[in-house]
Scaffold this active site. Structure first.
Site, short mmCIF file in Angstrom:
data_model
loop_
_atom_site.label_atom_id
_atom_site.label_comp_id
_atom_site.label_asym_id
_atom_site.label_seq_id
_atom_site.Cartn_x
_atom_site.Cartn_y
_atom_site.Cartn_z
N GLU A 61 14.71 -33.06 7.55
CA GLU A 61 16.00 -32.51 7.72
C GLU A 61 16.90 -33.19 6.85
OE1 GLU A 61 16.26 -31.99 12.07
OE2 GLU A 61 18.34 -32.81 11.94
N ASP A 62 16.88 -34.33 6.19
CA ASP A 62 18.07 -34.90 5.72
C ASP A 62 17.91 -35.33 4.46
OD1 ASP A 62 19.44 -34.62 8.06
OD2 ASP A 62 18.90 -36.68 8.78
P1 NDP Z 1 26.24 -33.94 14.83
O1 NDP Z 1 24.88 -33.10 14.79
O2 NDP Z 1 27.04 -33.67 13.58
O3 NDP Z 1 26.15 -35.32 14.90
C1 NDP Z 1 25.14 -36.10 15.72
C2 NDP Z 1 24.12 -36.58 14.90
O4 NDP Z 1 24.46 -37.32 13.86
C3 NDP Z 1 22.92 -37.20 16.00
O5 NDP Z 1 22.07 -36.39 16.44
C4 NDP Z 1 22.25 -38.16 15.03
O6 NDP Z 1 21.31 -37.38 14.14
C5 NDP Z 1 23.49 -38.38 13.70
N1 NDP Z 1 24.21 -39.86 13.71
C6 NDP Z 1 24.42 -40.54 12.67
N2 NDP Z 1 25.14 -41.77 12.76
C7 NDP Z 1 25.45 -41.48 14.08
C8 NDP Z 1 25.94 -42.45 14.98
N3 NDP Z 1 26.46 -43.61 14.66
N4 NDP Z 1 25.91 -42.23 16.50
C9 NDP Z 1 25.06 -41.24 16.70
N5 NDP Z 1 24.30 -40.23 16.24
C10 NDP Z 1 24.62 -40.37 14.85
O7 NDP Z 1 27.19 -33.84 15.82
P2 NDP Z 1 26.71 -32.99 17.34
O8 NDP Z 1 25.67 -33.55 17.72
O9 NDP Z 1 28.06 -33.10 17.98
O10 NDP Z 1 26.57 -31.38 16.79
C11 NDP Z 1 27.51 -30.54 16.24
C12 NDP Z 1 27.82 -29.86 17.62
O11 NDP Z 1 28.94 -30.48 18.29
C13 NDP Z 1 28.07 -28.39 17.52
O12 NDP Z 1 27.24 -27.57 17.81
C14 NDP Z 1 29.52 -27.85 18.16
O13 NDP Z 1 29.29 -27.09 19.14
C15 NDP Z 1 29.83 -29.49 18.80
N6 NDP Z 1 31.14 -29.91 18.39
C16 NDP Z 1 31.97 -30.31 19.17
C17 NDP Z 1 33.09 -30.91 18.98
C18 NDP Z 1 33.94 -31.69 19.84
O14 NDP Z 1 34.98 -32.19 19.71
N7 NDP Z 1 33.69 -31.71 21.27
C19 NDP Z 1 33.64 -31.04 17.59
C20 NDP Z 1 32.78 -30.37 16.44
C21 NDP Z 1 31.58 -30.00 17.06
P3 NDP Z 1 19.93 -37.85 13.37
O15 NDP Z 1 19.26 -38.54 14.47
O16 NDP Z 1 19.13 -36.56 13.02
O17 NDP Z 1 20.57 -38.55 12.32
#
Ligand code: NDP
Ligand code: ZN
Length: 175
Positions: A61-62
């Site tokens: 994925e990354d």
């Molecule tokens: P992201 O998917 O962008 O980020 C979460 C992911 O980042 C985790 O699943 C993990 O994935 C990785 N990660 C890296 N560092 C950390 C950390 N320190 N702690 C936790 N996770 C970390 O964000 P969202 O899950 O929020 O997904 C985007 C969604 O959020 C969109 O669908 C949108 O609808 C919503 N959104 C909401 C906002 C709000 O303010 N409510 C603003 C913007 C978007 P991995 O294990 O794969 O590395």
């Protein structure tokens, strides 16, 4: 050949220039290692294929890693599990989130274990070292979505599911 150590080295190399999203920008490799540690030392999972897949779970994925590369080095079973826990990055984020909930019930038991460990590790990170710019609402949304995913795969490993529920219960303490 110790394939587990080789997988840790492979993931470290692939993620070498990446950081997590917390305020201290922790090294990316801490996260896959956390998954393997949760599985092995908290969940008592000793299936080497699952532990290797956990170490590699974010490489497709990354990073530029291919499934063929994983299959050559770690075998078809590992490559399939990693593919099962990989989102299709061509899709919009909201759609990827929806598909994780939809697919969680239908992936292999080994992939379910990796997914459980991933959600446990990410909830702990959000509780203890969250992405620097996330609002409380966004953290809560992530907790709710993680539970929606995990609720679809329950019945695979009661101990890990209880560990997930424990991590999830920290929601009340997040700020
Ligand atoms: P992201 O998917 O962008 O980020 C979460 C992911 O980042 C985790 O699943 C993990 O994935 C990785 N990660 C890296 N560092 C950390 C950390 N320190 N702690 C936790 N996770 C970390 O964000 P969202 O899950 O929020 O997904 C985007 C969604 O959020 C969109 O669908 C949108 O609808 C919503 N959104 C909401 C906002 C709000 O303010 N409510 C603003 C913007 C978007 P991995 O294990 O794969 O590395
Ligand atoms: Zn992950």
């Amino acid at each position: 050949m110790n394939l587990l150590i080789r997988a840790a080295a492979f993931a470290a190399e692939k993620h070498r220039n990446q950081r997590r999203k917390d305020a201290h920008a922790s090294p990316y490799i801490n996260h896959p290692i956390a998954l393997a540690n949760v599985l092995s030392n908290e969940g008592d999972v000793n299936d080497q294929v699952v532990l290797i897949a956990a170490l590699l779970h974010d490489t497709l994925e990354d990073t530029e890693t291919t499934a063929a590369e994983i299959e050559t080095q770690f075998g078809l079973e590992v490559a399939q599990i990693v593919q099962e826990v990989t989102d299709d990055k061509r899709l919009p984020k909201a759609e990827r989130k929806r598909l994780q909930i939809e697919h969680a019930a239908h992936i292999s038991p080994q992939a379910k274990l990796v997914k459980l460990a991933d959600k446990i590790a990410n909830l702990r990170d959000i509780a203890n070292s969250p992405p620097a710019d996330w609002s409380l609402e966004r953290k809560r949304e992530y907790f709710a979505w993680s539970k929606a995913v995990v609720d679809q795969l329950r019945g695979v490993h009661s101990k890990l599911e209880a560990i997930f529920d424990q991590a999830w219960s920290a929601q009340d303490q997040i700020k």
